[in-house]
Design an enzyme around this catalytic site. Structure first.
Site, short mmCIF file in Angstrom:
data_model
loop_
_atom_site.label_atom_id
_atom_site.label_comp_id
_atom_site.label_asym_id
_atom_site.label_seq_id
_atom_site.Cartn_x
_atom_site.Cartn_y
_atom_site.Cartn_z
CB THR A 16 -0.98 -0.12 1.25
OG1 THR A 16 -1.71 -1.32 1.11
CG2 THR A 16 -2.05 1.11 1.42
CG ASP A 60 -1.27 -7.07 -2.43
OD1 ASP A 60 -1.73 -6.43 -2.40
OD2 ASP A 60 -1.12 -7.86 -1.29
CB SER A 61 2.73 -8.14 1.43
OG SER A 61 1.69 -8.16 2.08
CB SER A 62 -1.46 -11.12 -1.21
OG SER A 62 -2.18 -10.53 -0.42
CG ASP A 93 -2.37 -7.67 3.50
OD1 ASP A 93 -2.68 -7.00 4.37
OD2 ASP A 93 -2.77 -7.65 2.31
CB THR A 281 -1.48 -20.48 22.56
OG1 THR A 281 -2.65 -19.78 22.75
CG2 THR A 281 -0.13 -19.16 22.31
CD GLN A 282 -7.07 -21.85 17.91
OE1 GLN A 282 -8.29 -21.02 18.33
NE2 GLN A 282 -7.19 -23.03 17.66
N1 ASP Z 1 -2.54 -5.64 0.33
C1 ASP Z 1 -1.57 -4.81 0.88
C2 ASP Z 1 -0.13 -5.53 1.00
O1 ASP Z 1 -0.14 -6.22 2.21
C3 ASP Z 1 -1.87 -4.19 2.22
C4 ASP Z 1 -0.64 -3.13 2.60
O2 ASP Z 1 0.23 -2.99 2.22
O3 ASP Z 1 -0.98 -2.62 3.72
O4 ASP Z 1 0.71 -5.46 0.07
#
Ligand code: ASP
Length: 347
Positions: A16, A60-62, A93, A281-282
């Site tokens: 972001t 995007d970090s995903s 993320d 642990t959760q």
């Molecule tokens: N979807 C974005 C990412 O992780 C969210 C962010 O950067 O805050 O790349």
């Protein structure tokens, strides 16, 4: 040591912080580093060298993965002697996963590697990105009287808090204060001054440290999160995945799980096949103590090892790192109980 002799490498991976709104769709899309710099003219206020390296295309970090972590390790290792510190601009993320992975992959690190990002793009008026970026650069450049990095480790800096990277978790998708280190105190807080926590020592001895970059990771791992009503066929199918080497078992409270006969049997069978099962642990804070309740003790007897107060991000990446080095099941189990990069509180 003068300001002029200081240098920081900024590595822009995406996220972001460097995004801009597509006027037609309204969706956030990546833009490049030059555009990002235009929005932060304050960068020129640092009287030292700041160079940049950009992932092409930014992501995007995903979409970050072990290959991207290897790329980061390579960039840092290739430029290690050139710079006093490193700042990685990264999506929020999966930032905690990347920070955890790098903490294991950069053995012997004696310089700051600070990951940061933002909740609002840097071009937006109320952005949190500028503060995060500027303070991260300052921390990456900070040195002690001997000229050594003040923070010789992988950290996340976000919303005025500097946290040990492998202790950190993203917990809020909206607030600027998006990250927490529940089981370890902040390494520094930024207000009018940046206050470094003097009590916290680095987790390993500093003398004569040489960077030893690691690239081997094994991703034959699963996360199994328990919940009331979890079915036998789901657990059986997960543990029967071909090639599976390790499981992070996310349990209740201090490491407790149902006492159902089939559950314990399946875990026992997996353990005896050589699958490493780590109990995390959760709960956001606190540690696994399997000796505390019968519902935890039975896991211990099934060969499950304690992840103590590790985050899931840290347990997963540590397993990838240890398995990647081809260690025996017993050795991996043993090392999961020992802190190797300050990732857990033990003994
Ligand atoms: N979807 C974005 C990412 O992780 C969210 C962010 O950067 O805050 O790349």
């Amino acid at each position: 040591m003068t300001q002029e002799s200081t240098s920081v490498l900024l590595i822009y991976t995406g996220g972001t912080i460097g995004m801009i709104e597509n006027p037609e769709t309204g969706a956030l899309e990546n833009f490049n580093f030059e555009q990002l710099q235009k929005h932060v003219p304050e960068l020129a206020g640092f009287h030292f060298r700041i160079d940049s390296f950009q992932f092409d295309p930014p992501r995007d970090s995903s979409d970050m993965d072990p290959n991207a972590w290897r790329e980061l390790v390579k960039i840092i290792s290739d430029n290690y002697n050139e710079y006093n510190g490193f700042v990685i601009l990264h999506g929020t993320d999966t930032m905690a996963f990347t920070a955890s992975a790098l903490s294991f992959m950069l053995e012997g690190l004696d310089k700051a590697v600070i990951l940061t990002g933002s909740q609002l793009p840097i071009g937006v008026l109320r952005t949190d990105g500028k503060e995060n970026l500027m303070t991260s650069i300052e921390i990456a450049a900070a040195r002690n009287e001997e000229g050594k990095a003040l923070i010789p480790e992988v950290c996340i800096f976000f919303e005025n808090h500097l946290m040990r990277g492998n202790r950190t978790t993203k917990l809020n998708a909206e607030n600027f204060n998006a990250f927490r280190s529940f089981n370890y105190p902040a390494l520094a807080t930024a207000g009018i001054h940046i206050k470094y926590n003097q009590v916290i020592r680095n987790y390993s001895k500093r003398e004569d440290r040489d960077l030893k970059p690691h690239y081997l990771l094994d991703t034959n791992i699963a996360i199994l999160k328990i919940f009331p009503g979890l079915q036998e066929n789901v657990v059986a199918a997960t543990l029967a995945v071909p090639g599976l080497k390790a499981v992070v078992l996310e349990t209740y409270g201090s490491g407790n799980a149902p006492r159902k006969e089939w559950f314990i049997r399946l875990l026992c069978e997996a353990s005896s096949k050589g699958i490493v099962i780590v109990n995390i642990t959760q709960c956001s804070a606190g540690a696994v103590e399997m000796e505390r309740y019968e519902t935890g003790y039975q896991l211990l007897q099934a060969g499950v090892v304690s992840g103590h107060d590790s985050t899931t991000e840290s347990a997963i990446t540590k397993l990838m790192f240890l398995l990647g080095h081809g260690l025996s099941t017993e050795e991996v189990r043993k090392r999961m109980g020992v802190s190797i990069a300050g990732e857990m509180t033990v003994g």
